[in-house]
Design a protein around this motif. Structure first.
Motif, mmCIF file in Angstrom:
data_model
loop_
_atom_site.group_PDB
_atom_site.id
_atom_site.type_symbol
_atom_site.label_atom_id
_atom_site.label_comp_id
_atom_site.label_asym_id
_atom_site.label_seq_id
_atom_site.Cartn_x
_atom_site.Cartn_y
_atom_site.Cartn_z
ATOM 1 N N VAL A 672 0.831 -1.197 0.000
ATOM 2 C CA VAL A 672 0.000 0.000 0.000
ATOM 3 C C VAL A 672 0.871 1.255 0.000
ATOM 4 O O VAL A 672 0.472 2.295 -0.546
ATOM 5 C CB VAL A 672 -0.938 0.007 1.218
ATOM 6 N N LEU A 673 2.073 1.187 0.583
ATOM 7 C CA LEU A 673 2.981 2.341 0.545
ATOM 8 C C LEU A 673 3.437 2.620 -0.888
ATOM 9 O O LEU A 673 3.490 3.781 -1.311
ATOM 10 C CB LEU A 673 4.192 2.066 1.438
ATOM 11 N N ASP A 674 3.729 1.552 -1.649
ATOM 12 C CA ASP A 674 4.130 1.737 -3.038
ATOM 13 C C ASP A 674 3.001 2.363 -3.851
ATOM 14 O O ASP A 674 3.235 3.245 -4.686
ATOM 15 C CB ASP A 674 4.525 0.398 -3.656
ATOM 16 N N VAL A 675 1.776 1.900 -3.612
ATOM 17 C CA VAL A 675 0.639 2.439 -4.359
ATOM 18 C C VAL A 675 0.420 3.910 -4.017
ATOM 19 O O VAL A 675 0.175 4.742 -4.903
ATOM 20 C CB VAL A 675 -0.621 1.609 -4.084
ATOM 21 N N ALA A 676 0.520 4.243 -2.730
ATOM 22 C CA ALA A 676 0.310 5.634 -2.329
ATOM 23 C C ALA A 676 1.383 6.548 -2.916
ATOM 24 O O ALA A 676 1.086 7.641 -3.413
ATOM 25 C CB ALA A 676 0.299 5.735 -0.802
ATOM 26 N N LEU A 677 2.648 6.113 -2.885
ATOM 27 C CA LEU A 677 3.712 6.937 -3.461
ATOM 28 C C LEU A 677 3.585 7.038 -4.976
ATOM 29 O O LEU A 677 3.925 8.071 -5.558
ATOM 30 C CB LEU A 677 5.077 6.350 -3.096
ATOM 31 N N SER A 678 3.095 5.993 -5.618
ATOM 32 C CA SER A 678 2.911 6.048 -7.070
ATOM 33 C C SER A 678 1.764 6.958 -7.464
ATOM 34 O O SER A 678 1.755 7.501 -8.568
ATOM 35 C CB SER A 678 2.670 4.642 -7.621
ATOM 36 N N TRP A 679 0.778 7.102 -6.575
ATOM 37 C CA TRP A 679 -0.348 7.976 -6.893
ATOM 38 C C TRP A 679 0.057 9.438 -6.849
ATOM 39 O O TRP A 679 -0.459 10.261 -7.609
ATOM 40 C CB TRP A 679 -1.496 7.711 -5.933
ATOM 41 N N GLY A 680 0.992 9.791 -5.953
ATOM 42 C CA GLY A 680 1.461 11.162 -5.899
ATOM 43 C C GLY A 680 0.700 12.016 -4.914
ATOM 44 O O GLY A 680 -0.308 11.602 -4.332
ATOM 45 N N SER A 803 20.036 15.185 -10.850
ATOM 46 C CA SER A 803 20.050 15.663 -9.463
ATOM 47 C C SER A 803 18.821 16.514 -9.155
ATOM 48 O O SER A 803 18.194 16.351 -8.102
ATOM 49 C CB SER A 803 21.324 16.476 -9.208
ATOM 50 N N VAL A 804 18.468 17.426 -10.065
ATOM 51 C CA VAL A 804 17.306 18.280 -9.836
ATOM 52 C C VAL A 804 16.032 17.445 -9.769
ATOM 53 O O VAL A 804 15.173 17.636 -8.877
ATOM 54 C CB VAL A 804 17.200 19.341 -10.950
ATOM 55 N N LEU A 805 15.868 16.496 -10.683
ATOM 56 C CA LEU A 805 14.666 15.659 -10.678
ATOM 57 C C LEU A 805 14.657 14.709 -9.489
ATOM 58 O O LEU A 805 13.583 14.393 -8.955
ATOM 59 C CB LEU A 805 14.579 14.870 -11.987
ATOM 60 N N THR A 806 15.822 14.247 -9.055
ATOM 61 C CA THR A 806 15.865 13.377 -7.871
ATOM 62 C C THR A 806 15.397 14.122 -6.630
ATOM 63 O O THR A 806 14.583 13.610 -5.843
ATOM 64 C CB THR A 806 17.289 12.836 -7.669
ATOM 65 N N LEU A 807 15.910 15.330 -6.435
ATOM 66 C CA LEU A 807 15.456 16.125 -5.294
ATOM 67 C C LEU A 807 13.964 16.429 -5.389
ATOM 68 O O LEU A 807 13.239 16.345 -4.381
ATOM 69 C CB LEU A 807 16.250 17.430 -5.225
ATOM 70 N N SER A 808 13.494 16.752 -6.569
ATOM 71 C CA SER A 808 12.065 17.043 -6.740
ATOM 72 C C SER A 808 11.223 15.803 -6.454
ATOM 73 O O SER A 808 10.152 15.904 -5.832
ATOM 74 C CB SER A 808 11.802 17.536 -8.161
ATOM 75 N N SER A 809 11.690 14.639 -6.899
ATOM 76 C CA SER A 809 10.919 13.414 -6.669
ATOM 77 C C SER A 809 10.881 13.045 -5.186
ATOM 78 O O SER A 809 9.853 12.546 -4.691
ATOM 79 C CB SER A 809 11.516 12.267 -7.485
ATOM 80 N N ILE A 810 11.982 13.268 -4.475
ATOM 81 C CA ILE A 810 11.980 12.996 -3.032
ATOM 82 C C ILE A 810 10.971 13.898 -2.330
ATOM 83 O O ILE A 810 10.210 13.444 -1.450
ATOM 84 C CB ILE A 810 13.400 13.191 -2.465
ATOM 85 N N TRP A 811 10.928 15.162 -2.723
ATOM 86 C CA TRP A 811 9.959 16.076 -2.112
ATOM 87 C C TRP A 811 8.531 15.736 -2.543
ATOM 88 O O TRP A 811 7.585 15.977 -1.791
ATOM 89 C CB TRP A 811 10.312 17.503 -2.468
ATOM 90 N N MET A 812 8.355 15.178 -3.729
ATOM 91 C CA MET A 812 7.024 14.709 -4.142
ATOM 92 C C MET A 812 6.564 13.566 -3.249
ATOM 93 O O MET A 812 5.394 13.513 -2.829
ATOM 94 C CB MET A 812 7.067 14.255 -5.600
ATOM 95 N N ASP A 813 7.464 12.644 -2.956
ATOM 96 C CA ASP A 813 7.112 11.547 -2.050
ATOM 97 C C ASP A 813 6.753 12.078 -0.667
ATOM 98 O O ASP A 813 5.808 11.596 -0.022
ATOM 99 C CB ASP A 813 8.280 10.568 -1.946
ATOM 100 N N MET A 814 7.498 13.079 -0.220
ATOM 101 C CA MET A 814 7.214 13.640 1.090
ATOM 102 C C MET A 814 5.896 14.403 1.082
ATOM 103 O O MET A 814 5.135 14.367 2.062
ATOM 104 C CB MET A 814 8.363 14.562 1.508
ATOM 105 N N ALA A 815 5.586 15.087 -0.049
ATOM 106 C CA ALA A 815 4.321 15.812 -0.141
ATOM 107 C C ALA A 815 3.123 14.871 -0.183
ATOM 108 O O ALA A 815 2.009 15.257 0.190
ATOM 109 C CB ALA A 815 4.323 16.703 -1.382
ATOM 110 N N THR A 816 3.330 13.624 -0.621
ATOM 111 C CA THR A 816 2.234 12.654 -0.644
ATOM 112 C C THR A 816 1.690 12.419 0.757
ATOM 113 O O THR A 816 0.487 12.235 0.962
ATOM 114 C CB THR A 816 2.725 11.329 -1.261
ATOM 115 N N PHE A 817 2.562 12.458 1.750
ATOM 116 C CA PHE A 817 2.156 12.255 3.144
ATOM 117 C C PHE A 817 2.275 13.553 3.937
ATOM 118 O O PHE A 817 2.656 13.542 5.108
ATOM 119 C CB PHE A 817 3.018 11.164 3.789
ATOM 120 N N SER A 818 1.960 14.658 3.282
ATOM 121 C CA SER A 818 2.049 15.947 3.970
ATOM 122 C C SER A 818 1.079 16.043 5.140
ATOM 123 O O SER A 818 1.292 16.837 6.067
ATOM 124 C CB SER A 818 1.780 17.086 2.980
ATOM 125 N N GLY A 819 0.008 15.247 5.114
ATOM 126 C CA GLY A 819 -0.941 15.263 6.227
ATOM 127 C C GLY A 819 -0.358 14.735 7.520
ATOM 128 O O GLY A 819 -0.947 14.936 8.592
#
Length: 869
Positions: A672-680, A803-819
């Motif tokens: 379920v973690l993989d699915v949630a991170l893939s959803w964005g 490098s720029v896309l890697t940092l952006s993707s890490i922050w995207m994963d973190m924004a998925t669980f911003s709640g």
């Protein structure tokens, strides 16, 4: 008596004239004698020329000449100890390092990165003169005492010293070949070895070396002289760019349809009835494709090169007409329809017509006034004291004002045309909602503000061109003895032709308007998907949307790599190569994405998606807690739950996915973690794209500064070349802007394809997009190997993009669980929870490795000398 008086006056006049002539002859004789070798007991202790065949298509030449003159035996010797701007210093230097044929001629190809070194010791003054030249064109060039004659088959290197040093003692003469092949040397060298030829105690006029140039350098010297090469570059670029804009426009459909197919067969854009933005925006894109190509080809091909002063009036009239036509066709006063239900027009037709009329009057009045000013100078030059041909004498201040007015007006019109098209695309695509209200209420004020801003920009361009021109004059003529009259005439010629450089520079960045058009088309389709304000959670862009995403990626991101390919023809081919690369990525990668491996209907695409997403995030939170406790149990730590209970919880979460998916073949490795991170972090792909674009924009700032510094500011040589280029300072500002656009567009593409990219974590998705970015470089690598160009710049761009896309993707994963931010004191704590400890350490090591590789390549490139101007 009167006759005697006149006879005395005539005798006195003749005596005066004779005395003045004798004085002038004596002065000239002293000057000539002072530069003669029998008047200078000088010695040339070293004269060397060195060639560097860089891993690019040019050859660099460095010369070093050391001359010793007696401090008291030469009349101009004391001048060598004065300041560099003094007359005595330049007169002495002219005698030592310039030939008699160069008294009034400057050296266009010779570059000095520092003033000659002058030292005095033991009654002798030693002068060390160093200079650089780049062999990148046919014909002769002079650098120091050397003359290089370049043609496609043979390069002739001759020692041509100035008159003052013809018969003096030359202790050592050296030619360092730098990997080039010498097939004849006259007279035979005293010694040879390790790629160098050395003569000692040699009469300098007889030294000649015939070189066989590398084919890359020979091609580089011929390419600028071939009109067909320039025309091929222009035609390929504008042809492919216009074709892609046309394809994107004719394939545009509004409202979007999921089941639409055979988009390539629809060759007609529907007419706009005023209630839908589709026809107007698509038709505007078509008009821009045709008009921009026609205008650019007209300006660049009708009058090739920089126009001479006698052709300037015709060039001005063509430029003014083209700018006015572009503004008229753009119709920035055409208001975009306000979206109501199903795109119905909410404004009253009468109100819209009034607003449109006021805007049209404001725009046309400003454009007509500026065009009239430029046309007045072109059609009636006598009013400003301008000659009909190239100026042969200094022009008065009012004439220079007329030339500056004409050029500034032309450049203002073209900047206004580009602004009009950008505004047309932005307002019809819903990208400028806040500014649109002011435009409708106060069009005159808006036109005045924009016109003042464009005037300031035009003035800044003129100031940059003027500053670079003055520096070029000083560089080329500092020892030529050029008079003030010649300098004034040169300034007059500059004012006559400077708009040509500005228009070419403006046209070179017209692709930005295509990017705005593609983004506007995407925006209108997304707006059409939510008639009631809600976006259905689509997995990815549909076929037409993906086409727009790919061409946006090609124009804004892919073009950053073109100058590194070493071939002008790739300017046109690079666009379809980048688009095909992105299509291939989508076709291959989507099969390996997490959501594709679910192999069934995914609940977030149906009704009740918001509630299901909340459940998914909650299950992912429980999964992380249970998995963390299970890891602690394996390490011997005591936890509140037993191992079998934790395993049961993980199994139930997996079964929850299995039941909702409706497929018994759900892979065990999908959680379920993989699915949630893939959803964005967002519900719709457009929102994910915008989120990733913002992140990439901010993370790309250090990379933008690093690349801009490397290209224009990395050392004193590069900075000197930037200062002497007419567009040098403008290119610094443009580089900062376009690289930021490139990072944002790359992030936008990654966010749009977030759910169909492979990998369970964001950094893997970043790798997939970077591969699509780097794939066309594989084709360019063929040209890199053939043309022997430097691939380090391309590799650095790829690493920085990763490098720029890697940092952006890490922050995207973190924004998925911003709640869950309320559960963690810092963002790093949340990130550790998402990736778990082992995964986080691997991501940090992976990111540090990227930064280290980029820093290593950057430092190596920074240590290189500047490229030719």
């Amino acid at each position: 008596m009167v006759a005697d008086r006149w006879r005395r006056w005539l005798s006195l006049f003749a005596l005066t004239i004779g005395w003045c002539g004798l004085w002038s002859a004596e002065v000239q004789g002293v000057t000539r004698d002072a530069c003669r070798t029998d008047q200078i007991n000088a010695r040339v202790t070293d004269a060397s020329i060195r060639f560097h065949h860089h891993r690019r298509t040019y050859v660099e030449t460095q010369i070093s000449t050391t001359v010793k003159v007696p401090a008291n035996g030469w009349v101009y010797a004391p001048g060598l100890m004065l300041s560099e701007d003094s007359t005595g210093y330049r007169t002495a230097m002219r005698c030592l390092f310039r030939g008699p044929e160069e008294v009034l001629l400057g050296r266009r190809d010779e570059w000095r990165f520092h003033n000659p070194e002058v030292t005095a010791r033991g009654g002798w003054i030693t002068v060390k003169y160093e200079a650089v030249a780049w062999i990148n064109h046919d014909g002769p060039l002079r650098v120091g005492p050397w003359r290089i004659s370049v043609d496609k088959e043979n390069w002739l290197i001759e020692l041509r010293p100035p008159k003052a040093l013809v018969n003096v003692e030359w202790n050592r003469i050296e030619v360092k070949l730098g990997g080039l092949d010498a097939h004849r040397a006259l007279p035979p060298a005293a010694s040879a070895g390790r790629g160098s030829l050395v003569w000692t105690k040699q009469w300098p006029l007889k030294v000649q070396v015939h070189l066989e140039p590398p084919w890359q350098g020979s091609f580089a010297t011929r390419a600028p002289r071939q009109a067909s090469s320039s025309q091929l570059r222009i035609a390929s670029w504008w042809g492919f760019a216009s074709l892609l804009i046309v394809v994107a426009a004719v394939s545009y459909r509004w409202p979007p349809q999921q089941g639409s197919s055979r988009w390539w067969t629809r060759w007609r854009v529907r007419r706009d009835d005023g209630s839908e933005p589709s026809g107007s925006l698509a038709r505007a894109a078509l008009e821009w494709a045709v008009l921009s190509a026609a205008a650019a080809l007209t300006l660049l091909l009708v009058i090739p090169g920089v126009p001479t002063a006698d052709l300037q009036p015709r060039y001005t009239l063509i430029s003014v007409a083209a700018g006015l036509v572009m503004i008229l066709v753009a119709r920035p006063w055409s208001p975009a329809p306000t979206q109501g239900a199903r795109g119905s027009a909410a404004e009253e037709p009468a109100g819209r017509r009034r607003a449109r009329r006021r805007q049209a009057v404001a725009v046309l009045t400003a454009a007509a006034g500026v065009a009239a000013a430029a046309s007045l100078v072109a059609l009636a030059p006598r009013l400003f004291g301008l000659p009909n041909a190239a100026p042969t004498r200094p022009l008065p201040a009012f004439a220079l004002f007329g030339l500056a007015l004409m050029g500034t007006a032309v450049m203002w019109l073209w900047l206004a045309a580009m602004t009009a098209w950008a505004w047309r695309f932005a307002q019809e695509g819903g990208l400028a909602k806040r500014s649109r209200a002011s435009w409708e209420k106060s069009p005159v004020l808006c036109v005045g503000a924009v016109g003042a801003a464009l005037l300031a920009m035009t003035g800044a361009m003129l100031a940059c061109f003027w500053w670079a021109h003055e520096r070029q004059w000083e560089r080329q003529n500092w020892l030529s003895g050029g008079t003030a009259n010649l300098h004034d005439i040169d300034r007059s010629v500059f004012f006559s032709v400077f708009p040509a450089t500005g228009l070419r520079w403006i046209c070179s960045y017209a692709w930005v308007l295509a990017g705005i058009a593609f983004l506007a088309l995407l925006r209108t389709r997304v707006r059409a998907e939510r008639p009631r304000g809600d976006l259905p959670p689509e997995l990815e862009p549909v076929r037409q949307d993906f086409l727009l995403v790919s061409v946006l990626f090609a124009f804004v991101v892919g073009l950053r790599q073109v100058p590194l390919a070493g071939s002008a023809t790739l300017y046109g081919l690079w666009l379809p190569l980048t688009i095909l690369s992105l299509f291939a990525l989508r076709a291959v990668a989507r099969r390996w994405s997490v959501l594709a491996r679910m192999r069934g209907r995914f609940r977030p695409t149906g009704p009740g998606a918001g509630q299901y997403r909340e459940q998914l995030l909650e299950k992912a939170h429980q999964y992380r807690n249970a998995h963390h406790q299970l890891l602690l149990t394996d390490r011997g730590h005591e936890v509140s739950a037993q191992r079998h209970e934790l395993e049961r919880q993980l199994r139930e979460m997996h079964e929850w996915l299995r039941v909702d998916c409706g497929d018994d073949r759900l892979p065990d490795r999908v959680s379920v973690l993989d699915v949630a991170l893939s959803w964005g972090p967002e519900d719709h792909w457009w929102s994910n794209a915008r989120h990733a674009a913002r992140l990439a924009f901010w993370f790309g700032i250090p990379a933008t500064i690093a690349l801009t510094w490397l290209d224009y500011l990395r050392d004193s040589r590069t900075w000197l070349l930037t200062q002497h280029s007419p567009i040098g300072l403008l290119e610094i500002a443009a580089s900062l802007a376009v690289w930021q656009l490139a990072w944002a567009a790359a992030g936008f593409c990654m966010g749009a394809l977030w759910r169909v990219l492979p990998g369970s974590r964001g950094p893997v998705r970043a790798v997939a997009v970077t591969i699509a970015y780097a794939a066309p470089i594989g084709v360019g690598a063929l040209f890199i190997n053939i043309a022997d160009t430097n691939g380090g710049y391309a590799l650095l761009n790829v690493i920085l993009m990763l490098s720029v896309l890697t940092l952006s993707s890490i922050w995207m994963d973190m924004a998925t669980f911003s709640g869950e931010r309320k559960f963690w004191p810092t963002r790093l704590g949340l990130l550790l929870s998402i990736y778990q400890l082992r995964g986080m350490s691997a991501q940090i090591a992976y990111l540090v490795a990227q930064v280290g590789i980029a820093a290593s390549i950057w430092s190596q490139l920074a240590a290189r000398g500047g490229d030719p101007p």
